[in-house]
Design an enzyme around this catalytic site. Structure first.
Site, PDB file in Angstrom:
ATOM      1  NE  ARG A  43       5.294  -0.268  10.531  1.00  0.00           N
ATOM      2  CZ  ARG A  43       4.747  -0.582   9.332  1.00  0.00           C
ATOM      3  NH1 ARG A  43       4.484   0.150   8.551  1.00  0.00           N
ATOM      4  NH2 ARG A  43       3.017  -1.268  10.206  1.00  0.00           N
TER       5      ARG A  43
ATOM      6  NE  ARG B 122       1.859  -4.891  10.895  1.00  0.00           N
ATOM      7  CZ  ARG B 122       2.749  -4.966   9.929  1.00  0.00           C
ATOM      8  NH1 ARG B 122       3.691  -5.393  10.448  1.00  0.00           N
ATOM      9  NH2 ARG B 122       2.803  -3.812   9.675  1.00  0.00           N
TER      10      ARG B 122
ATOM     11  NE  ARG C  34      -5.511  -1.308   9.515  1.00  0.00           N
ATOM     12  CZ  ARG C  34      -4.150  -1.749   8.877  1.00  0.00           C
ATOM     13  NH1 ARG C  34      -4.293  -0.158   8.442  1.00  0.00           N
ATOM     14  NH2 ARG C  34      -3.413  -2.375   9.476  1.00  0.00           N
TER      15      ARG C  34
ATOM     16  CE  LYS D  93      -1.868  -1.688   3.789  1.00  0.00           C
ATOM     17  NZ  LYS D  93      -1.509  -2.823   3.848  1.00  0.00           N
TER      18      LYS D  93
ATOM     19  NE  ARG E 242       7.302  -2.904   6.709  1.00  0.00           N
ATOM     20  CZ  ARG E 242       6.407  -2.597   6.528  1.00  0.00           C
ATOM     21  NH1 ARG E 242       5.570  -1.896   5.521  1.00  0.00           N
ATOM     22  NH2 ARG E 242       5.597  -2.640   7.580  1.00  0.00           N
TER      23      ARG E 242
HETATM   24  P1  AP5 Z   1       4.762  -1.785   1.834  1.00  0.00           P
HETATM   25  O1  AP5 Z   1       4.804  -0.608   1.036  1.00  0.00           O
HETATM   26  O2  AP5 Z   1       5.789  -0.883   3.016  1.00  0.00           O
HETATM   27  O3  AP5 Z   1       3.550  -2.406   2.515  1.00  0.00           O
HETATM   28  P2  AP5 Z   1       2.288  -2.040   2.568  1.00  0.00           P
HETATM   29  O4  AP5 Z   1       0.661  -2.442   2.521  1.00  0.00           O
HETATM   30  O5  AP5 Z   1       1.807  -0.042   3.380  1.00  0.00           O
HETATM   31  O6  AP5 Z   1       2.221  -2.477   4.432  1.00  0.00           O
HETATM   32  P3  AP5 Z   1       2.287  -2.136   5.986  1.00  0.00           P
HETATM   33  O7  AP5 Z   1       2.682  -2.558   6.866  1.00  0.00           O
HETATM   34  O8  AP5 Z   1       2.174  -0.432   5.972  1.00  0.00           O
HETATM   35  O9  AP5 Z   1       0.067  -2.133   6.493  1.00  0.00           O
HETATM   36  P4  AP5 Z   1      -0.135  -2.205   7.735  1.00  0.00           P
HETATM   37  O10 AP5 Z   1      -1.329  -2.229   6.793  1.00  0.00           O
HETATM   38  O11 AP5 Z   1       0.094  -3.602   8.767  1.00  0.00           O
HETATM   39  O12 AP5 Z   1      -0.051  -1.109   8.253  1.00  0.00           O
HETATM   40  P5  AP5 Z   1      -0.075   0.417   8.674  1.00  0.00           P
HETATM   41  O13 AP5 Z   1       1.246   1.736   8.794  1.00  0.00           O
HETATM   42  O14 AP5 Z   1      -1.280   0.484   7.880  1.00  0.00           O
HETATM   43  O15 AP5 Z   1       5.308  -2.738   1.135  1.00  0.00           O
HETATM   44  C1  AP5 Z   1       6.099  -4.036   2.238  1.00  0.00           C
HETATM   45  C2  AP5 Z   1       7.553  -4.448   1.796  1.00  0.00           C
HETATM   46  O16 AP5 Z   1       7.784  -5.314   0.422  1.00  0.00           O
HETATM   47  C3  AP5 Z   1       8.503  -3.246   1.500  1.00  0.00           C
HETATM   48  O17 AP5 Z   1      10.095  -3.738   2.194  1.00  0.00           O
HETATM   49  C4  AP5 Z   1       8.689  -3.115   0.170  1.00  0.00           C
HETATM   50  O18 AP5 Z   1       9.514  -2.792   0.018  1.00  0.00           O
HETATM   51  C5  AP5 Z   1       8.099  -4.562  -0.457  1.00  0.00           C
HETATM   52  N1  AP5 Z   1       7.718  -4.253  -1.602  1.00  0.00           N
HETATM   53  C6  AP5 Z   1       6.087  -3.660  -1.858  1.00  0.00           C
HETATM   54  N2  AP5 Z   1       6.023  -4.343  -2.434  1.00  0.00           N
HETATM   55  C7  AP5 Z   1       7.085  -4.824  -4.111  1.00  0.00           C
HETATM   56  C8  AP5 Z   1       6.488  -4.957  -4.720  1.00  0.00           C
HETATM   57  N3  AP5 Z   1       5.401  -5.447  -5.691  1.00  0.00           N
HETATM   58  N4  AP5 Z   1       7.278  -6.977  -4.525  1.00  0.00           N
HETATM   59  C9  AP5 Z   1       8.660  -6.760  -4.025  1.00  0.00           C
HETATM   60  N5  AP5 Z   1       8.374  -6.346  -3.081  1.00  0.00           N
HETATM   61  C10 AP5 Z   1       7.082  -5.243  -2.673  1.00  0.00           C
HETATM   62  O19 AP5 Z   1      -1.044   0.078  10.008  1.00  0.00           O
HETATM   63  C11 AP5 Z   1       0.500   0.150  11.297  1.00  0.00           C
HETATM   64  C12 AP5 Z   1      -0.495  -0.483  12.734  1.00  0.00           C
HETATM   65  O20 AP5 Z   1      -1.300   0.760  12.814  1.00  0.00           O
HETATM   66  C13 AP5 Z   1      -1.728  -1.261  12.353  1.00  0.00           C
HETATM   67  O21 AP5 Z   1      -0.720  -2.768  12.624  1.00  0.00           O
HETATM   68  C14 AP5 Z   1      -2.802  -1.326  13.525  1.00  0.00           C
HETATM   69  O22 AP5 Z   1      -2.348  -1.395  14.829  1.00  0.00           O
HETATM   70  C15 AP5 Z   1      -2.734   0.263  13.157  1.00  0.00           C
HETATM   71  N6  AP5 Z   1      -3.919   0.971  12.083  1.00  0.00           N
HETATM   72  C16 AP5 Z   1      -3.626   1.411  11.270  1.00  0.00           C
HETATM   73  N7  AP5 Z   1      -4.791   1.290  10.289  1.00  0.00           N
HETATM   74  C17 AP5 Z   1      -5.752   0.942  11.569  1.00  0.00           C
HETATM   75  C18 AP5 Z   1      -7.374   1.371  10.794  1.00  0.00           C
HETATM   76  N8  AP5 Z   1      -7.549   2.257  10.351  1.00  0.00           N
HETATM   77  N9  AP5 Z   1      -7.923   0.779  12.365  1.00  0.00           N
HETATM   78  C19 AP5 Z   1      -7.112   0.865  13.387  1.00  0.00           C
HETATM   79  N10 AP5 Z   1      -5.896   0.564  13.580  1.00  0.00           N
HETATM   80  C20 AP5 Z   1      -5.326   0.630  12.704  1.00  0.00           C
HETATM   81 MG    MG Z   2       2.329   0.676   5.415  1.00  0.00          MG
END
Ligand code: AP5
Ligand code: MG
Length: 208
Positions: free
Chosen positions: A152, A163, A88, A13, A122
C-alpha cells in the site's frame, strides 16, 4: 448492531472486520477503503484526500464527516454496521454520537513496535484485495486469483511512522471518550488473529 472498530494503524481492523461482518451480517464501512477507491477512480473526493493519505495525515474532519453522513444514510446500513477507521478524532466522534446509536466500541490493543513490523510487511492483492504479510508469502508475489500482491502506498516506513504519531495524538483520546460512555470493550490484538477473533466473537455475541 452498530459497532466501531478502534485501533492503531496495523492493529488488525481490516483483518477482524472481514470475520465480524460475515458472522454478524452487518455492513462493513472502511473509510480508508472508500478513500483508496476514490483515489483509484480519480474522483473529486479522491483528489482532495490523496495528499493527506500519502503523507500519513488525517483527511480533514469536514470532508470525512460529510462522506460518512452520506454513507450511513444508505439502505444497507439499516441492518447494522461496522465502522473501520471512523471516528478518528473527537470532532468525528461527536458527530457520530449525535447521528447514530453505537452499541459497542472494540478497541484493538497493540504494541507500537509490532505495528511497524506488521505494516511495513503488509501486502495486498491488486486483484481480489486479500491482505497478507511477507512472513507468509515465501517470496512469492502471485495470488491464487491471478492478481499480484503489492504494498500500500502509505505503508512505506516514513509514512507509517507519521500515521502512528497521528494516531497517538488524535485518535488514542477516543479510548477514554468511549470508555466514559460505557461502551468500550478492550481486546488484546497482539495474538494470533483467530484467537483475537474468538474474544471479539464472544463479546459481540453477549450484546445480541
Ligand atoms: P490490517 O488488518 O490490514 O490492519 P488495519 O488495522 O486495518 O490497518 P490499516 O493500515 O488499514 O489501518 P489504518 O487505520 O492506518 O488505515 P485506513 O485504511 O483506515 O493488518 C495489518 C497487517 O497485519 C496485515 O499484513 C495483516 O495480515 C497483519 N495482521 C493482522 N492481524 C494480525 C495478527 N493478529 N497477527 C499477525 N499479523 C496480523 O486509513 C488510511 C488513511 O486514510 C489514514 O491514514 C488517513 O489518511 C485516511 N483516513 C481514514 N479514515 C479517516 C478518518 N476517519 N479521518 C481522517 N482520515 C482518515
Ligand atoms: Mg485497514
Amino acid at each position: 448492531m452498530n459497532i466501531v472498530l478502534l485501533g492503531a494503524p496495523g492493529a488488525g481492523k481490516g483483518t477482524q472486520a472481514a470475520k465480524i461482518i460475515n458472522d454478524f451480517e452487518i455492513t462493513h464501512i472502511s473509510t480508508g477503503e472508500i478513500f483508496r477507491k476514490n483515489i483509484k477512480e480519480k474522483t473529486p473526493l479522491g483528489e482532495k484526500a490523496q495528499s493527506y493519505i500519502n503523507e500519513g495525515k488525517l483527511v480533514p474532519d469536514s470532508i470525512v464527516i460529510d462522506m460518512m453522513k452520506d454513507r450511513l444514510s444508505q439502505q444497507d446500513c439499516k441492518k447494522g454496521f461496522l465502522l473501520d477507521g471512523f471516528p478518528r478524532t473527537t470532532v468525528q466522534a461527536e458527530a457520530l454520537s449525535k447521528a447514530m446509536q453505537i452499541h459497542a466500541v472494540l478497541n484493538l490493543q497493540m504494541d507500537i513496535k509490532t505495528l511497524i513490523y506488521r505494516l511495513s510487511g503488509r501486502r495486498i492483492c491488486s486483484g481480489c484485495g486479500n491482505t497478507t504479510h511477507i512472513e507468509f508469502m515465501n517470496g512469492i508475489d502471485d495470488c491464487n486469483c491471478g492478481g499480484r500482491y503489492v504494498q500500500r502506498e502509505d505503508d512505506k516506513e516514513e509514512t507509517v511512522k507519521n500515521r502512528l504519531k497521528v494516531y497517538e495524538e488524535q485518535t488514542k483520546p477516543l479510548i477514554d471518550y468511549f470508555a466514559k460512555k460505557g461502551i468500550l470493550i478492550n481486546i488484546n490484538a497482539d495474538r494470533y488473529k483467530d484467537i483475537v477473533y474468538q474474544d471479539i466473537y464472544e463479546a459481540l455475541k453477549s450484546l445480541k
